[in-house]
Design a protein around this motif. Structure first.
Motif, PDB file in Angstrom:
ATOM      1  N   LYS A 199     -16.964  35.968  -3.793  1.00  0.00           N
ATOM      2  CA  LYS A 199     -17.619  37.111  -3.159  1.00  0.00           C
ATOM      3  C   LYS A 199     -18.064  38.147  -4.177  1.00  0.00           C
ATOM      4  N   MET A 200     -17.577  37.985  -5.412  1.00  0.00           N
ATOM      5  CA  MET A 200     -17.991  38.873  -6.500  1.00  0.00           C
ATOM      6  C   MET A 200     -19.034  38.238  -7.403  1.00  0.00           C
ATOM      7  N   TYR A 201     -18.921  36.913  -7.599  1.00  0.00           N
ATOM      8  CA  TYR A 201     -19.758  36.238  -8.602  1.00  0.00           C
ATOM      9  C   TYR A 201     -20.088  34.835  -8.110  1.00  0.00           C
ATOM     10  N   ASP A 202     -21.352  34.433  -8.256  1.00  0.00           N
ATOM     11  CA  ASP A 202     -21.809  33.119  -7.809  1.00  0.00           C
ATOM     12  C   ASP A 202     -21.577  32.094  -8.927  1.00  0.00           C
ATOM     13  N   HIS A 203     -20.343  31.616  -9.025  1.00  0.00           N
ATOM     14  CA  HIS A 203     -19.969  30.674 -10.083  1.00  0.00           C
ATOM     15  C   HIS A 203     -20.734  29.368  -9.991  1.00  0.00           C
ATOM     16  N   SER A 204     -20.927  28.893  -8.766  1.00  0.00           N
ATOM     17  CA  SER A 204     -21.588  27.600  -8.571  1.00  0.00           C
ATOM     18  C   SER A 204     -22.990  27.594  -9.173  1.00  0.00           C
ATOM     19  N   SER A 205     -23.784  28.608  -8.859  1.00  0.00           N
ATOM     20  CA  SER A 205     -25.160  28.660  -9.374  1.00  0.00           C
ATOM     21  C   SER A 205     -25.177  28.879 -10.882  1.00  0.00           C
ATOM     22  N   SER A 206     -24.284  29.729 -11.371  1.00  0.00           N
ATOM     23  CA  SER A 206     -24.235  30.006 -12.798  1.00  0.00           C
ATOM     24  C   SER A 206     -23.907  28.752 -13.593  1.00  0.00           C
ATOM     25  N   PHE A 207     -22.919  27.984 -13.128  1.00  0.00           N
ATOM     26  CA  PHE A 207     -22.588  26.725 -13.798  1.00  0.00           C
ATOM     27  C   PHE A 207     -23.740  25.734 -13.690  1.00  0.00           C
ATOM     28  N   GLU A 208     -24.378  25.660 -12.515  1.00  0.00           N
ATOM     29  CA  GLU A 208     -25.460  24.694 -12.331  1.00  0.00           C
ATOM     30  C   GLU A 208     -26.641  25.005 -13.229  1.00  0.00           C
ATOM     31  N   HIS A 209     -26.974  26.266 -13.403  1.00  0.00           N
ATOM     32  CA  HIS A 209     -28.153  26.632 -14.188  1.00  0.00           C
ATOM     33  C   HIS A 209     -27.913  26.594 -15.697  1.00  0.00           C
ATOM     34  N   TYR A 210     -26.679  26.866 -16.125  1.00  0.00           N
ATOM     35  CA  TYR A 210     -26.418  26.972 -17.558  1.00  0.00           C
ATOM     36  C   TYR A 210     -25.347  25.997 -18.067  1.00  0.00           C
ATOM     37  N   GLY A 211     -24.517  25.487 -17.173  1.00  0.00           N
ATOM     38  CA  GLY A 211     -23.475  24.564 -17.602  1.00  0.00           C
ATOM     39  C   GLY A 211     -22.254  25.246 -18.184  1.00  0.00           C
TER      40      GLY A 211
END
Length: 257
Positions: free
Chosen positions: A10-22
């Motif tokens: 709810k604070m940070y979108d970890h899923s998208s961040s990992f998907e876009h940058y690894g």
């Protein structure tokens, strides 16, 4: 050394961040991480499960040495707070969606309580349990088995559906359910309401862009591309009418008629 740390979606979108940058540059704090350490990330409510496995690539970084990830912060005040202190780079090895990694099961296998801060995995029983079940091989709630690499039949024509590692794992799947909910987007069926406990957390995920058309570099948006549907509606979404598969809205209109 193996660690568990916690994350709040709810604070940070970890899923998208990992998907876009690894990888993600994570606040290191005063904990003595070392390059090569394995870090599992525990996602807090509503998921309450281990979902990410990472390796520490860099340590003792300041804010000038990391990428600006402001776009992934849901809470902008927390983003500003996050710029202080030392950071480490966590490179994603694997993300899974497996109910065996939920808190209730981890506590039955050596974890004392929900992780609050960084903790070393010292319990051999817990580590063995994680080593065994940190995999998507046991997860079937969201994707039917026909979406694994296999041959399947559509309208009498045989074709091969090949699902890459991203789709067999859960880099966006869990977020799609978290965002859209567990009701079928066509008929509104909720399995838990109809079947009780046995239907809890069960739903299929429909890809707006067909899986066989997803290229290697395609970036899936879990809010727009992944839609929860019941198995019946999922089947109808893959049947062709006049040579074309119906959209979610078209199928809803068919049901209304």
């Amino acid at each position: 050394m193996n660690w568990i740390i916690s994350a709040n979606s709810k604070m940070y979108d970890h899923s998208s961040s990992f998907e876009h940058y690894g990888s993600i540059d994570w606040r290191q704090g005063k904990t003595k991480f070392e390059v090569g350490d394995i870090v599992y990330i525990y996602c807090t409510r509503p998921l309450m499960m281990l979902q990410y496995k990472c390796i520490v690539d860099r340590i003792d970084l300041d804010s000038s040495q990391i990428r600006d990830d402001k776009e992934y912060w849901i809470d902008q005040e927390e983003y500003l707070k996050s710029l202080d202190g030392k950071f480490m780079t966590l490179r994603l090895i694997e993300q899974i969606s497996n109910n065996r990694m939920k808190l209730v099961n981890l506590k039955e296998n050596g974890l004392k309580a929900a992780p609050q801060g960084p903790m070393k995995i010292k319990n051999e029983i817990l580590q063995k349990y994680i080593d065994t079940y940190f995999t998507d091989n046991y997860q079937t709630d969201f994707f039917p088995e026909t979406l694994k690499e296999s041959e399947t039949e559509y309208e009498g024509a045989k074709k091969t559906v090949i699902v890459n590692k991203y789709e067999r794992s859960s880099k966006a799947r869990e977020n799609a359910v978290n965002y859209h909910g567990l009701n079928c987007k066509v008929c509104n069926l909720n399995f838990k309401k109809v079947y009780g406990e046995i239907g809890e957390d069960f739903i299929h995920i429909h890809h707006i862009v067909p899986i066989n058309e997803i290229g290697k570099n395609y970036k899936i948006d879990y809010k727009k591309d992944l839609i929860p549907v019941c198995p019946n509606c999922h089947s109808m979404l893959h049947r062709k009418l006049n040579g074309k598969e119906p959209t979610i809205e078209e199928l809803k209109l068919m049901m209304e008629k």
